[in-house]
Design a protein around this motif. Structure first.
Motif, PDB file in Angstrom:
ATOM      1  N   ASP A  91       0.916   0.904  -6.525  1.00  0.00           N
ATOM      2  CA  ASP A  91       1.183   1.417  -5.188  1.00  0.00           C
ATOM      3  C   ASP A  91       2.353   0.623  -4.632  1.00  0.00           C
ATOM      4  OD1 ASP A  91       0.067  -1.038  -4.631  1.00  0.00           O
ATOM      5  OD2 ASP A  91      -1.565  -0.278  -3.386  1.00  0.00           O
ATOM      6  N   GLU A  92       2.652   0.779  -3.335  1.00  0.00           N
ATOM      7  CA  GLU A  92       3.805   0.082  -2.759  1.00  0.00           C
ATOM      8  C   GLU A  92       3.661  -1.435  -2.867  1.00  0.00           C
ATOM      9  OE1 GLU A  92       2.356   2.662  -1.442  1.00  0.00           O
ATOM     10  OE2 GLU A  92       3.909   4.157  -1.017  1.00  0.00           O
ATOM     11  N   TYR A  93       2.437  -1.912  -2.762  1.00  0.00           N
ATOM     12  CA  TYR A  93       2.190  -3.354  -2.886  1.00  0.00           C
ATOM     13  C   TYR A  93       2.580  -3.851  -4.277  1.00  0.00           C
ATOM     14  CZ  TYR A  93      -0.459  -7.567  -3.980  1.00  0.00           C
ATOM     15  OH  TYR A  93      -0.820  -8.822  -4.430  1.00  0.00           O
ATOM     16  N   SER A 120       5.699  10.082  -1.973  1.00  0.00           N
ATOM     17  CA  SER A 120       4.642   9.465  -1.168  1.00  0.00           C
ATOM     18  C   SER A 120       5.023   9.338   0.304  1.00  0.00           C
ATOM     19  CB  SER A 120       4.311   8.070  -1.716  1.00  0.00           C
ATOM     20  OG  SER A 120       5.406   7.188  -1.517  1.00  0.00           O
ATOM     21  N   GLY A 122       5.981   6.788   1.818  1.00  0.00           N
ATOM     22  CA  GLY A 122       5.485   5.547   2.397  1.00  0.00           C
ATOM     23  C   GLY A 122       6.552   4.685   3.049  1.00  0.00           C
ATOM     24  N   GLN A 124       7.462   1.713   2.251  1.00  0.00           N
ATOM     25  CA  GLN A 124       6.980   0.348   2.391  1.00  0.00           C
ATOM     26  C   GLN A 124       7.630  -0.659   1.451  1.00  0.00           C
ATOM     27  OE1 GLN A 124       2.740  -0.279   2.418  1.00  0.00           O
ATOM     28  NE2 GLN A 124       2.354   1.800   3.095  1.00  0.00           N
ATOM     29  N   ARG A 128       8.231  -4.701   2.203  1.00  0.00           N
ATOM     30  CA  ARG A 128       7.398  -5.690   1.519  1.00  0.00           C
ATOM     31  C   ARG A 128       8.254  -6.632   0.672  1.00  0.00           C
ATOM     32  NH1 ARG A 128       1.895  -4.677   1.020  1.00  0.00           N
ATOM     33  NH2 ARG A 128       1.146  -2.755   1.996  1.00  0.00           N
ATOM     34  N   ALA A 214      -3.141  -2.416  -7.707  1.00  0.00           N
ATOM     35  CA  ALA A 214      -2.926  -1.648  -6.479  1.00  0.00           C
ATOM     36  C   ALA A 214      -3.950  -2.011  -5.411  1.00  0.00           C
ATOM     37  CB  ALA A 214      -3.000  -0.153  -6.779  1.00  0.00           C
ATOM     38  N   LYS A 215      -3.494  -2.090  -4.170  1.00  0.00           N
ATOM     39  CA  LYS A 215      -4.367  -2.421  -3.045  1.00  0.00           C
ATOM     40  C   LYS A 215      -4.896  -1.167  -2.334  1.00  0.00           C
ATOM     41  CE  LYS A 215      -3.874  -6.928  -3.254  1.00  0.00           C
ATOM     42  NZ  LYS A 215      -5.012  -7.815  -3.580  1.00  0.00           N
ATOM     43  N   THR A 216      -4.371  -0.022  -2.705  1.00  0.00           N
ATOM     44  CA  THR A 216      -4.823   1.226  -2.102  1.00  0.00           C
ATOM     45  C   THR A 216      -5.296   2.178  -3.195  1.00  0.00           C
ATOM     46  OG1 THR A 216      -2.576   2.142  -2.168  1.00  0.00           O
ATOM     47  CG2 THR A 216      -3.251   1.033  -0.137  1.00  0.00           C
ATOM     48  N   LYS A 217      -6.159   3.108  -2.794  1.00  0.00           N
ATOM     49  CA  LYS A 217      -6.684   4.092  -3.728  1.00  0.00           C
ATOM     50  C   LYS A 217      -6.698   5.452  -3.058  1.00  0.00           C
ATOM     51  CE  LYS A 217     -10.737   5.211  -6.555  1.00  0.00           C
ATOM     52  NZ  LYS A 217     -12.106   4.780  -6.949  1.00  0.00           N
ATOM     53  N   ARG A 218      -6.191   6.450  -3.739  1.00  0.00           N
ATOM     54  CA  ARG A 218      -6.203   7.800  -3.196  1.00  0.00           C
ATOM     55  C   ARG A 218      -7.628   8.351  -3.278  1.00  0.00           C
ATOM     56  NH1 ARG A 218      -2.486  11.409  -6.355  1.00  0.00           N
ATOM     57  NH2 ARG A 218      -0.839  10.494  -5.062  1.00  0.00           N
TER      58      ARG A 218
END
Length: 255
Positions: A91-93, A120, A122, A124, A128, A214-218
């Motif tokens: 993800d972006e992170y 996406s 985003g 970000q 970051r 990844a710190k996010t999940k769809r």
């Protein structure tokens, strides 16, 4: 001047989105350089032509990302780096962590990227990255002038324009209108085949897979509901107005 450009490969904006089992199907889909990243590549070329130096384009993604990176080489970039994300849920992170791990080992004066990616949306990664590298960041730039270690720039600000002065090194993201990206020429395409193309993994950068998890999940992904056919109201103006109010209240639930 050492210029680095952040690049992402995205769906061609002309492609029809098909969702299967909660995922976007990429069967037969054409991938391209993220359109906003094209402005970043073009601006890097303009700044190099004016101030001298080299341009390195860096992308994080699967093997197919090489096609977009080679397009940047054909436009005139000097070399590219593909940081493989194969086997990683990113993800972006995680993308920003991988980029920071690579750029932290480089000497850079200017880092350019697109304002956001069209898949996406985003926007970000550059923010970051600037935080991780501890350098200034400005988004949505529409004009960039560099004089020594100072950059004077204009940025889009919700329909208005801000003028800023920023010390280099810094990260800037390109908004539409910054320039007009060139098309790769045939000589440029031929030269691109001989330019350096480096490939890296997280391990090569001294980063473990757990550090870039990844710190996010769809949770879900779906297309917008199909639009219903329009309705023509009958009667005179008073009857149409009354019917419209009734529909807005009972069906649309807007009043």
């Amino acid at each position: 001047m050492n210029i680095f450009v952040l690049l992402k490969q995205t769906f061609d904006t002309e492609e029809r989105i098909v969702i299967q089992n909660g995922e976007i199907s990429d069967d037969g889909v054409k991938y391209v350089m993220n359109p906003y990243d094209e402005y970043a590549v073009e601006e890097a070329l303009l700044q190099r032509d004016q101030h001298g130096g080299t341009i390195t384009v860096v992308g994080v993604g699967p093997d197919r990302t090489a096609e977009a990176l080679r397009t940047a080489l054909a436009m005139g970039a000097d070399e590219t780096v593909l940081i493989s994300s194969t086997g990683l849920e990113t993800d972006e992170y995680s993308v920003s962590r991988l980029l920071a791990a690579y750029l932290g080992q480089q000497s850079y004066d200017l880092i350019l990227g697109g304002n956001f990616s069209v898949d996406s949306g985003g926007g970000q990664v550059a923010v970051r990255l600037a935080q991780l590298l501890d350098i200034p960041h400005t988004s949505s730039i529409t004009k960039l002038t560099i004089n020594g270690q100072k950059a004077t720039l204009e940025r889009d600000a919700e329909g208005d324009t801000e003028t800023l002065e920023v010390s280099l090194p810094a990260v800037f993201t390109a908004q539409q209108g910054l320039n007009e990206p060139r098309y790769p020429s045939l000589p440029g395409i031929m030269k691109a085949k001989k330019k350096p193309f480096h490939q890296k993994t997280a391990a090569d950068l001294g980063v473990s897979d757990s550090e870039v998890t990844a710190k996010t999940k769809r949770v879900s992904l779906s297309l917008p509901p199909q639009r219903q056919a329009g309705r023509i109201l009958q009667g005179d103006y008073a009857q149409q107005a009354a019917e419209l109010v009734h529909l807005l209240r009972t069906e649309a639930k807007l009043i």
